[in-house]
Design an enzyme around this catalytic site. Structure first.
Site, PDB file in Angstrom:
ATOM      1  N   ASP A  83       0.843  -1.205   0.000  1.00  0.00           N
ATOM      2  CA  ASP A  83       0.000   0.000   0.000  1.00  0.00           C
ATOM      3  C   ASP A  83       0.871   1.245   0.000  1.00  0.00           C
ATOM      4  O   ASP A  83       2.052   1.196   0.370  1.00  0.00           O
ATOM      5  CB  ASP A  83      -0.938   0.011   1.195  1.00  0.00           C
ATOM      6  CG  ASP A  83      -0.222   0.196   2.525  1.00  0.00           C
ATOM      7  OD1 ASP A  83       0.770  -0.522   2.761  1.00  0.00           O
ATOM      8  OD2 ASP A  83      -0.638   1.051   3.335  1.00  0.00           O
ATOM      9  N   GLU A 178       0.054  -1.088   5.654  1.00  0.00           N
ATOM     10  CA  GLU A 178       1.106  -0.677   6.594  1.00  0.00           C
ATOM     11  C   GLU A 178       1.054   0.811   6.862  1.00  0.00           C
ATOM     12  O   GLU A 178       1.307   1.256   7.988  1.00  0.00           O
ATOM     13  CB  GLU A 178       2.485  -1.069   6.045  1.00  0.00           C
ATOM     14  CG  GLU A 178       3.633  -0.890   7.021  1.00  0.00           C
ATOM     15  CD  GLU A 178       4.305   0.486   6.965  1.00  0.00           C
ATOM     16  OE1 GLU A 178       5.188   0.753   7.803  1.00  0.00           O
ATOM     17  OE2 GLU A 178       3.954   1.295   6.064  1.00  0.00           O
TER      18      GLU A 178
END
Length: 412
Positions: A83, A178
């Protein structure tokens, strides 16, 4: 080592897929578009010859590089996240390749006069003569942490193509979310099955980190009272003024822009206010556990002091711990840091061992039973339009992963 153009092609194939995470979502992954890269990685890992390639219902991708030695050695792992930060858009990334960087200003976007300049970003000068990948000035790049993914995949590909390099079993995992603090929340440590791991999620070449902040979020709610301003004497309570008093009562130099190294801080991240009610959102950070606890106590004491002065209970503080300093979990197994340090030196790099002024999946994983120091991925200026990564740093990160694999076989 793997050719530069091959690395560039792989990296660009990742960053041009939008994987921005969303802190307001309660799903995993937090955005549906993260599946696009996760599924691509599954197919790519299969195509290069990795074993046990899996993707679970939360988009965690795992795979195995089987051992090619006869003896039993510890299983090591490498972890990165796919991400990108919601701080700045990761949609329609258009990377620019700057070959043989000359040490001068780089015009990222002529129309918007966006310039990546070594006069402001001094680190650029250490990459003179190298190949840089930058943004076009309108998005972030996504080297955090698609550089790490590129390096892990490329290192596994290299080891598969060179069976003469002896290594034990290696596990890899790519995670969602994350950047919003959830990358390890649904990480199946037992399924991963490694004795320890390394996140490839650091910044400049040479970084090796096994300390990070202790972290908490503080929400300060201030209740006011709204009445018509023409008839407000002795009746109105303006929560905005009280919020200003709270803000100004905290140490003015203990903020991110005034601290470095192991110095902690209070960081006001959001204000939402009107006369009737104001809410302040802070993050509290410190490497030292005692100082961290003292910082949280300051918030409670300040709220009580102001309430006492006002002779009313108008201020409420709610503090939520977010993550802890992984040093506590790494120090008992410092040999895993020593191996990484040796691997970095073998690549001809001077290790930069320093505390992380932030968090990492490695922190949460360490407390989940998977000790997990952090190694450089090579990028700079994360989460914004000035992000860049030198390709040579990515090459060196790949070399470090390969060196760790060799050391794993030699030392046990």
């Amino acid at each position: 080592m793997i050719h530069k153009q091959h690395i560039i092609k792989r990296f660009i194939s990742y960053v041009t897929i939008d994987t921005e995470s969303d802190p307001e979502s309660d799903t995993t992954p937090s955005t549906e578009k993260q599946w696009n890269l996760a599924n691509k990685l599954v197919e790519e890992l299969k195509s290069i010859g990795m074993s046990d390639v899996t993707i679970d219902e939360n988009a965690y991708v795992m795979a195995t590089l089987p051992s090619n030695i006869d003896k039993e050695v510890p299983v090591i792992g490498f972890v990165s996240h796919f991400d990108t930060s919601p701080d700045f858009t990761g949609a329609h990334v258009k990377p620019q390749i700057i070959e043989n960087y000359n040490g001068e200003d780089i015009v990222l976007n002529e129309k918007e006069n966006t310039i990546l300049s070594p006069s402001y970003f001094e680190d650029l000068l250490q990459y003179k003569g190298q190949t840089l990948i930058t943004t076009d000035g309108t998005t972030l790049l996504g080297a955090d942490d698609k550089a790490g993914i590129c390096e892990i995949v490329s290192a596994m590909e290299y080891l598969l193509q060179h069976p003469e390099i002896k290594h034990g079993k290696i596990r890899i995992c790519f995670t969602p979310d994350e950047e919003i603090g959830r990358g390890a929340h649904k990480f199946d440590v037992a399924k991963f099955g490694a004795d320890w791991a390394y996140t490839m999620d650091g910044s400049q070449i040479g970084e090796l980190e096994y300390e990070n902040f202790n972290a908490a979020k503080a929400v300060v709610s201030i209740q006011g009272k709204i009445v018509h301003p023409g008839y407000a004497k002795g009746k109105m309570i303006n929560s905005l003024y009280i919020a200003t008093d709270f803000i100004n009562s905290l140490p003015r130099l203990e903020t991110p822009e005034h601290t470095e190294g192991r110095e902690g801080f209070f960081h006001l991240t959001d204000i939402n206010g009107e006369v009737d009610k104001t809410v302040l959102e802070y993050i509290i950070r410190d490497h030292d556990k005692e100082k961290f606890e003292a910082r949280k106590e300051i918030f409670q004491k300040l709220a009580k002091e102001l309430n006492d002065q006002l002779e009313k209970e108008l201020i409420e503080v709610k503090i939520t711990d977010q993550y802890s300093n992984m040093r506590e979990k790494i120090e008992p197994v410092m040999h895993i840091v020593d191996i990484a340090e040796e691997a970095i030196k073998q690549a001809g790099i001077t290790p930069i061992i320093k505390p992380i002024r932030g968090g990492t999946d490695g922190s949460q994983l360490s407390y989940m039973g998977l000790p997990c120091p952090n190694i450089f991925a090579g990028g700079h200026n994360f989460h914004g339009r000035y992000e860049y990564v030198p390709v040579e740093s990515m090459q060196k990160a790949i070399e470090v992963i390969v060196n760790i694999a060799k050391l794993q076989a030699e030392k046990f």
